[in-house]
Design a protein around this motif. Structure first.
Motif, PDB file in Angstrom:
ATOM      1  N   ASN A  19       0.821  -1.206   0.000  1.00  0.00           N
ATOM      2  CA  ASN A  19       0.000   0.000   0.000  1.00  0.00           C
ATOM      3  C   ASN A  19       0.856   1.257   0.000  1.00  0.00           C
ATOM      4  O   ASN A  19       0.560   2.226  -0.704  1.00  0.00           O
ATOM      5  N   ARG A 178      -5.579   5.206 -13.073  1.00  0.00           N
ATOM      6  CA  ARG A 178      -5.552   3.750 -12.929  1.00  0.00           C
ATOM      7  C   ARG A 178      -4.723   3.313 -11.729  1.00  0.00           C
ATOM      8  O   ARG A 178      -5.090   2.368 -11.022  1.00  0.00           O
ATOM      9  N   ALA A 181      -6.886   3.792  -8.730  1.00  0.00           N
ATOM     10  CA  ALA A 181      -7.911   2.743  -8.649  1.00  0.00           C
ATOM     11  C   ALA A 181      -7.310   1.432  -8.149  1.00  0.00           C
ATOM     12  O   ALA A 181      -7.916   0.721  -7.332  1.00  0.00           O
ATOM     13  N   ILE A 182      -6.110   1.095  -8.632  1.00  0.00           N
ATOM     14  CA  ILE A 182      -5.429  -0.135  -8.199  1.00  0.00           C
ATOM     15  C   ILE A 182      -5.111  -0.050  -6.710  1.00  0.00           C
ATOM     16  O   ILE A 182      -5.263  -1.025  -5.970  1.00  0.00           O
ATOM     17  N   TYR A 184      -6.705   1.672  -4.412  1.00  0.00           N
ATOM     18  CA  TYR A 184      -7.927   1.527  -3.626  1.00  0.00           C
ATOM     19  C   TYR A 184      -8.415   0.072  -3.619  1.00  0.00           C
ATOM     20  O   TYR A 184      -8.885  -0.443  -2.610  1.00  0.00           O
ATOM     21  N   GLU A 185      -8.291  -0.578  -4.771  1.00  0.00           N
ATOM     22  CA  GLU A 185      -8.709  -1.975  -4.860  1.00  0.00           C
ATOM     23  C   GLU A 185      -7.848  -2.849  -3.948  1.00  0.00           C
ATOM     24  O   GLU A 185      -8.349  -3.750  -3.275  1.00  0.00           O
ATOM     25  N   ALA A 188      -8.883  -2.944  -0.266  1.00  0.00           N
ATOM     26  CA  ALA A 188     -10.100  -3.635   0.152  1.00  0.00           C
ATOM     27  C   ALA A 188      -9.749  -4.786   1.084  1.00  0.00           C
ATOM     28  O   ALA A 188      -8.953  -5.657   0.759  1.00  0.00           O
ATOM     29  N   GLN A 194      -6.612   0.943   4.409  1.00  0.00           N
ATOM     30  CA  GLN A 194      -7.767   1.837   4.347  1.00  0.00           C
ATOM     31  C   GLN A 194      -7.534   3.072   5.209  1.00  0.00           C
ATOM     32  O   GLN A 194      -7.842   4.193   4.810  1.00  0.00           O
TER      33      GLN A 194
END
Length: 345
Positions: A19, A178, A181-182, A184-185, A188, A194
């Protein structure tokens, strides 16, 4: 900067989380997207030219080779138009061609970013094989091999960014979106990730609704600091409707996980009937828990409880003990309370 560069920050360190790396790559991509939006080609993007800022954010630096160019909307103009040199490992294949050797296009930065991603993911260790000769093999389509720990969507983006054909490489605006987005994915199901994203969008992007969403996701998965932050936001009405019942609920969840500030705050909620029914015994219990973690304000409150018989049996010597513990940490009110206690009881 005191935190060094991306190269020194990640180099040889196996404890940097995916992360954190995705966060740094996202920030670097965002910085490059901004440069390209101003028609600036960096032309020397590499790990030693990405600084780690005061809040451990990625900052693009060293514009000594940068050039201004009219960049097309696709950021992949077929006609390079500005001088360029650069670090060998980051050179795009077209830059090894005699006709393009001293020319640059936005696509060369995109290629360099792909190499940068690989390097960051591998803790800035070697990504090309020792047997590979970059100036010979890269123009022929050779690229670093995939290694463990690279998410599929990120590898797919990397391969697009270092496409042999510069016109097929995505614009940095797309790359930035992108990577985010990666990131954030990948977060999960990972409460620490988070929480880190929530902290990032709060302090860096100033996007408070997004920060609330990420803190809530982390809190729902048991992240104590996220729970404590939500309790404070609900208590003071920061970015949410003020609600002491929810404040107390989140605070007690964090307190039960051993969060010292939350334990102290839970004591206050119980003592002063904030969002919960007044309960001096429970308040004293929370204060003492936080006091045992050396939280000075809680040590003082524990002393008050024993001195005034609030929720516990009166015991001046125990009160003296907690006042002394708080005073030793410089808590002025505790020293004052200590001075007022009788010498022997």
């Amino acid at each position: 900067m005191k935190n060094g560069t991306l190269k020194s920050h990640l180099g040889g360190s196996s404890h940097r989380s995916l992360n954190e790396k995705l966060c740094l790559m996202s920030e670097a991509a965002s910085g490059m997207a901004y440069l390209h939006s101003k028609s600036i080609i960096h032309a020397n993007l590499k790990s030693s030219n990405v600084l780690i800022g005061p809040s451990f954010e990625a900052l693009i630096c060293d514009f000594g080779m940068s050039r201004i160019k009219e960049i097309s909307s696709s950021s992949t103009s077929r006609t390079p138009a500005t001088p360029m040199d650069g670090t060998l490992m980051y050179k795009a294949p077209e830059m090894f061609q005699a006709t393009n050797l001293k020319r640059a296009s936005p696509a060369i930065d995109v290629y360099a970013f792909a190499i940068l991603c690989c390097e960051a993911l591998k803790n800035c260790s070697a990504i090309f094989l020792a047997t590979q000769k970059i100036e010979r093999d890269v123009p022929n389509g050779t690229r670093p091999r995939r290694f463990d720990g690279v998410p599929d969507p990120l590898w797919a983006l990397i391969t697009e960014c270092w496409d042999q054909d510069p016109t097929k490489r995505p614009a940095f605006e797309v790359v930035s979106s992108r990577v985010s987005a990666i990131r954030y994915e990948a977060a999960a199901g990972d409460p620490e990730a988070q929480f880190t994203i929530g902290k990032s969008v709060y302090f860096d992007a100033k996007s408070y609704p997004d920060a609330f969403e990420w803190y809530t996701k982390a809190a729902n998965q048991g992240h104590a600091q996220a729970q404590y932050i939500l309790s404070e936001w609900y208590h003071y009405g920061f970015f949410v409707t003020q609600d002491d019942a929810k404040a107390a609920e989140w605070c007690i969840k964090a307190a039960k996980q051993g969060h010292a500030k939350a334990q102290y705050k839970a004591g206050e909620y119980c003592e002063y009937s904030v969002g919960v029914t007044k309960d001096d015994a429970k308040a004293a219990e929370w204060y003492i828990m936080a006091a045992e973690q050396k939280y000075a304000k809680a040590q003082y409150k524990a002393g008050e409880c024993y001195k005034k018989s609030k929720g516990v049996m009166k015991n001046i010597e125990t009160a003296r003990y907690w006042y002394r513990m708080a005073a030793d940490q410089g808590y002025v009110s505790a020293q004052s309370a200590l001075d007022q206690l009788p010498d022997n009881q």
